[in-house]
Design an enzyme around this catalytic site. Structure first.
Site, PDB file in Angstrom:
ATOM      1  N   HIS A  97       0.817  -1.212   0.000  1.00 22.80           N
ATOM      2  CA  HIS A  97       0.000   0.000   0.000  1.00 22.80           C
ATOM      3  C   HIS A  97       0.856   1.270   0.000  1.00 22.80           C
ATOM      4  O   HIS A  97       0.320   2.372  -0.106  1.00 22.80           O
ATOM      5  CB  HIS A  97      -0.994  -0.012   1.172  1.00 22.80           C
ATOM      6  CG  HIS A  97      -0.405   0.310   2.509  1.00 22.80           C
ATOM      7  ND1 HIS A  97      -0.094  -0.652   3.437  1.00 22.80           N
ATOM      8  CD2 HIS A  97      -0.083   1.490   3.081  1.00 22.80           C
ATOM      9  CE1 HIS A  97       0.383  -0.077   4.522  1.00 22.80           C
ATOM     10  NE2 HIS A  97       0.404   1.233   4.335  1.00 22.80           N
ATOM     11  N   ASP A 142       0.040  -7.590   1.650  1.00 22.03           N
ATOM     12  CA  ASP A 142       0.541  -6.218   1.731  1.00 22.03           C
ATOM     13  C   ASP A 142       2.064  -6.208   1.811  1.00 22.03           C
ATOM     14  O   ASP A 142       2.663  -5.926   2.849  1.00 22.03           O
ATOM     15  CB  ASP A 142      -0.081  -5.523   2.942  1.00 22.03           C
ATOM     16  CG  ASP A 142       0.122  -4.020   2.921  1.00 22.03           C
ATOM     17  OD1 ASP A 142       0.501  -3.483   1.863  1.00 22.03           O
ATOM     18  OD2 ASP A 142      -0.101  -3.385   3.967  1.00 22.03           O
ATOM     19  N   SER A 235       3.918   2.925   8.147  1.00 20.63           N
ATOM     20  CA  SER A 235       3.655   1.885   7.155  1.00 20.63           C
ATOM     21  C   SER A 235       4.915   1.481   6.396  1.00 20.63           C
ATOM     22  O   SER A 235       5.732   2.320   6.024  1.00 20.63           O
ATOM     23  CB  SER A 235       2.620   2.384   6.148  1.00 20.63           C
ATOM     24  OG  SER A 235       1.345   2.452   6.707  1.00 20.63           O
TER      25      SER A 235
END
EC number: 3.4.21.-
Length: 282
Positions: A97, A142, A235
């Site tokens: 992502h 992911d 992230s």
């Protein structure tokens, strides 16, 4: 004793979860629909009312400069948005992502406002996401590998991190790090990366915290009492256990670091054959 602890945690979680439903709260979930937030990070729209925010370091402290030579700073024209992990001289591991069209990668950096003598900047030569070169929106996978446009040299502040030789043990002490917000819900981005020590949580505890979540290819990590967590901006960064990368910061609930709401990480060991095959040129 471990089993007793897990069962006790599950009982607490179930009581808390039942109360939250009585209070009108909804479960968090995630799907493939990505929305850009005003902070330059991705959020996931859920089919329910609560939004899951793509992760961020809470409850930690500034990392020592010498402790993160593998940590990569990802940014573009809009600013910083993710972290990554240097695996060797030409490959960086991050979350799918975190994919952008104009990624730049800075290595050897600590304070983002200070230029370091051995600092190096690269751009992607190739990006491979979700076990595919074409699809980077599968949240159940992911993970993304970035091949740098030119090799980087090891230095005082640049050195790869080892891939896992075995899966992590439940209850393991681990460290997560990144330049993500250090306050929540108010967002405060630090100039330097922060580190916090957390634990790999048992699958039943994770499932009780997120009943609708698939347990495939993921880890839950944190502390059940809250106060320590990854958060908005972290992230793609590493979850490190025994000197090896075992997880990639993926998602979690916002505000971060709440009671019984651990962070969710991509389980790197489940992708080890894919990672090694790509790096080897296969």
């Amino acid at each position: 004793m471990v089993l007793i602890g897990v069962l006790a945690s599950l009982l607490i979680l179930q009581l808390s979860y039942s109360k939250s439903l009585d209070d009108g709260a909804k479960e968090s979930a995630y799907d493939d629909e990505i929305q850009q937030s005003s902070w330059g990070n991705s959020t996931v729209n859920t089919t329910l009312t609560e939004t899951v925010v793509i992760q961020l370091i809470m409850g930690g402290s500034e990392c020592y400069k010498s402790k993160h030579p593998f940590l990569v700073y990802l940014y573009n024209s809009a600013g910083f948005f993710c972290s990554g992990t240097l695996l060797n001289h030409e490959w960086v591991l991050t979350a799918a992502h975190c994919n952008r069209d104009d990624i730049q990668l800075k290595l050897g950096v600590h304070n983002v406002h200070v230029h370091y003598e051995d600092e190096q900047i690269r751009v992607p030569k190739e990006k491979l996401c979700c076990l595919s070169t074409k699809n980077c929106t599968q949240w159940s996978q992911d993970i993304m590998l970035i091949r740098l446009n030119s090799s980087v040299n090891n230095s005082k502040h640049i050195e790869p991190l080892s891939l896992p030789s075995r899966p992590p043990s439940m209850g393991s002490d681990c460290t997560v790090m990144g330049w993500g917000t250090i306050t929540s819900p108010k967002v405060t981005y630090p100039k330097v990366p922060h580190c916090v020590d957390i634990k790999i949580l048992h699958n039943p505890v994770c499932q009780a915290a997120y009943p609708t979540m698939s347990r495939k290819n993921i880890l839950c990590a944190g502390v059940l009492e809250g106060g320590k967590d990854s958060c908005k901006g972290d992230s793609g960064g590493p979850l490190i256990c025994d000197g090896q990368i075992q997880g990639i910061v993926s998602w979690g609930r916002f505000p971060c670091a709440q009671l019984l709401e651990p962070g969710v990480y991509t389980k790197v060991f489940d992708y080890i054959d894919w990672i090694k095959g790509i790096i080897a040129g296969n």
